[in-house]
Enzyme design. Sequence first.
Site, PDB file in Angstrom:
ATOM      1  N   LYS A  50       5.986  20.928 -22.014  1.00 21.20           N
ATOM      2  CA  LYS A  50       4.846  20.040 -21.770  1.00 21.20           C
ATOM      3  C   LYS A  50       3.600  20.873 -21.456  1.00 21.20           C
ATOM      4  O   LYS A  50       3.710  22.065 -21.120  1.00 21.20           O
ATOM      5  CB  LYS A  50       5.175  19.101 -20.608  1.00 21.20           C
ATOM      6  CG  LYS A  50       5.493  19.810 -19.295  1.00 21.20           C
ATOM      7  CD  LYS A  50       6.191  18.885 -18.306  1.00 21.20           C
ATOM      8  CE  LYS A  50       6.465  19.601 -16.981  1.00 21.20           C
ATOM      9  NZ  LYS A  50       7.355  18.830 -16.115  1.00 21.20           N
ATOM     10  N   ARG A 148       8.540   8.366  -8.428  1.00 20.77           N
ATOM     11  CA  ARG A 148       7.417   8.699  -9.306  1.00 20.77           C
ATOM     12  C   ARG A 148       7.643   8.007 -10.644  1.00 20.77           C
ATOM     13  O   ARG A 148       6.961   7.053 -10.981  1.00 20.77           O
ATOM     14  CB  ARG A 148       7.338  10.234  -9.446  1.00 20.77           C
ATOM     15  CG  ARG A 148       6.156  10.725 -10.222  1.00 20.77           C
ATOM     16  CD  ARG A 148       6.115  12.247 -10.280  1.00 20.77           C
ATOM     17  NE  ARG A 148       7.224  12.824 -11.066  1.00 20.77           N
ATOM     18  CZ  ARG A 148       7.293  14.095 -11.426  1.00 20.77           C
ATOM     19  NH1 ARG A 148       6.332  14.956 -11.066  1.00 20.77           N
ATOM     20  NH2 ARG A 148       8.294  14.544 -12.131  1.00 20.77           N
ATOM     21  N   TYR A 267     -21.539  35.093  -3.756  1.00 11.42           N
ATOM     22  CA  TYR A 267     -22.234  33.861  -3.352  1.00 11.42           C
ATOM     23  C   TYR A 267     -22.076  33.572  -1.870  1.00 11.42           C
ATOM     24  O   TYR A 267     -20.977  33.719  -1.316  1.00 11.42           O
ATOM     25  CB  TYR A 267     -21.659  32.663  -4.126  1.00 11.42           C
ATOM     26  CG  TYR A 267     -22.214  32.501  -5.516  1.00 11.42           C
ATOM     27  CD1 TYR A 267     -23.582  32.307  -5.725  1.00 11.42           C
ATOM     28  CD2 TYR A 267     -21.367  32.520  -6.622  1.00 11.42           C
ATOM     29  CE1 TYR A 267     -24.078  32.138  -7.012  1.00 11.42           C
ATOM     30  CE2 TYR A 267     -21.857  32.353  -7.900  1.00 11.42           C
ATOM     31  CZ  TYR A 267     -23.215  32.162  -8.095  1.00 11.42           C
ATOM     32  OH  TYR A 267     -23.701  32.000  -9.356  1.00 11.42           O
ATOM     33  N   MET A 318     -17.851  31.834 -11.495  1.00 14.00           N
ATOM     34  CA  MET A 318     -17.330  31.218 -12.721  1.00 14.00           C
ATOM     35  C   MET A 318     -16.783  32.240 -13.713  1.00 14.00           C
ATOM     36  O   MET A 318     -15.711  32.064 -14.285  1.00 14.00           O
ATOM     37  CB  MET A 318     -18.416  30.368 -13.385  1.00 14.00           C
ATOM     38  CG  MET A 318     -17.890  29.562 -14.563  1.00 14.00           C
ATOM     39  SD  MET A 318     -19.160  28.625 -15.409  1.00 14.00           S
ATOM     40  CE  MET A 318     -19.648  27.452 -14.164  1.00 14.00           C
TER      41      MET A 318
HETATM   42  C1  LIG Z   1       8.455  19.534 -15.672  1.00 16.96           C
HETATM   43  C2  LIG Z   1       9.798  18.964 -15.623  1.00 16.96           C
HETATM   44  C3  LIG Z   1      10.934  19.770 -15.773  1.00 16.96           C
HETATM   45  C4  LIG Z   1      10.863  21.271 -15.806  1.00 16.96           C
HETATM   46  O1  LIG Z   1      10.728  21.725 -14.475  1.00 16.96           O
HETATM   47  P1  LIG Z   1      10.634  23.285 -14.104  1.00 16.96           P
HETATM   48  O2  LIG Z   1      10.603  23.271 -12.626  1.00 16.96           O
HETATM   49  O3  LIG Z   1       9.384  23.775 -14.727  1.00 16.96           O
HETATM   50  O4  LIG Z   1      11.829  23.941 -14.664  1.00 16.96           O
HETATM   51  C5  LIG Z   1      12.170  19.157 -15.862  1.00 16.96           C
HETATM   52  N1  LIG Z   1      12.281  17.808 -15.766  1.00 16.96           N
HETATM   53  C6  LIG Z   1      11.206  17.008 -15.569  1.00 16.96           C
HETATM   54  C7  LIG Z   1      11.401  15.543 -15.446  1.00 16.96           C
HETATM   55  C8  LIG Z   1       9.933  17.558 -15.484  1.00 16.96           C
HETATM   56  O5  LIG Z   1       8.879  16.759 -15.268  1.00 16.96           O
END
Ligand SMILES: *Cc1c(COP(=O)(O)O)cnc(C)c1O
Length: 375
Positions: A50, A148, A267, A318
Amino acid sequence: MPELALPAEDRADGRDKSRAVLTVDLSALAQNWRVLKRRAGDAACAAVVKADAYGLGLAPVAKKLLATGCGHFFVAHLSEAESLRAITPNARIFALNGLPPGSAALFARKDLYPVLGSLPEIEEWAAFCRAEGHKFGAALHIDTGMNRLGLAKADFPAALNLLDAFAPKLIMSHFVSAEDASAPRNRAQIERFEQACALFPAMPASLSNSSGMYLAEAPFFDLTRPGYALYGGNPTPGSDNPMRRVVSLEAFILQVRDIRAGEAAGYNARWTAPSRRRLATIGLGYADGFLRSASCGEIGAEVFAGGAFCPVVGRISMDLSIIDITEAAPLQRGDRVEILGDAICIDDLGRWSGTIGYEILTDLGRRHKRVYVGG
Ligand SMILES: *Cc1c(COP(=O)(O)O)cnc(C)c1O
C-alpha cells in the site's frame, strides 16, 4: 529486469549534487521476503504494498517480489489495486480499505478482492454478485480490538447469512500492538480471531503483519501479511533487526562555515553555538521527508559524515538543513552525508523525528533522485 525508465531530469544530470539520492536495494527487498517466507513455514507469505509500496515505488517493488515468488498482495485503495493489476495479471490482490460505495463492478472486472469490513460492504458485495449471477471473490475483515475496520461480533450472524452470495477467499484481522511482544492484548486478539474463524465456514485465515510474525505465539494461520519488514524496518523493536537494509538516503554539502561561540544558526535562531563550531549546510529539508520535527525534540536527528555522527543544529527548513561537522574528518562542498544507511536506520530517524520508521518511509516523497539497484 530491464533498466527502469527514469524521468528525464534523472538521466540528464547525475552530478546535480543539490539533490539528495534515494537508493532502493531490490535484492535486499527480495532477500527480506525470502526470510519472511521461510519464517511463515507452511503458510503463504503476502506482501503489503500500500501507499506506493511504503513510498519506495509500487512498480519496481511489486515486479521484484513477483519475480521472487510472491503471489498475494495487499494495497489500501482500489486505485492502487488497479495499478498493481496492470503489472500482474495473475496475483491475488486485496484492497484493505474495503469496498467504496458503488465500486463493486470495478473490483469484479479486474478480479480484485475488496476486504469487506462492515455489514453495509458485505450487503453491497452480495447484492452485486446476485445481480451479476456470479460469485466474485472477496476477503472478510474481522475486528478483534482495533475498532478501526472490521466486522463487529454483533454483525457476525447477518454476515454469515450473506456469505453464500459470493466467494469468500480469506478471513483476516489485524494486531493492535504486535510490535510490543509483551502486550497481553496480542494473545487476546489471537483468541478472538480463532473464535471468529470457527464460526465462519472454512476459508484461509490471516492475522500477522511484520511484527506479528515475530511474536512467540507465531500465529501464522494460512497467510502472513508483512509490509514494514520487507522494506528493512525492524519488526522486533528493542532487539537486533533481522531484516536487511533496503533504503539509503544521501545528501550533499552545499557549503561549510566556521562560526564563533554565541552565534545562532537557522530560522528563529533556535540554536546557539556553545563554542567555536564548523557547520555544513546540506541540500535536504522537510520537503524531502527530513521531518522538521527531527530538529524540534529533545533528541534531534544526526547524520553520518566524515566518519562521525553529526547533529542537526537549528531548524530543518524546506530544502536545507544545517549540521555540526566540528568532530568529523575534514569535509567540503560536494561531499556526501548519510541520512539513512549503514550507520543510521529508518527506525533511528523515526525516533529522532518523534514518529515511527513507517512514517519516515512513506514521507520520503518523489523529490530525490531515485536509484534502484539489484533489479
Ligand atoms: C499495513 C497493514 C499490514 C502490514 O503491516 P506491517 O506492520 O507494515 O507489516 C498488514 N495488515 C493490515 C491490515 C495493514 O493495514
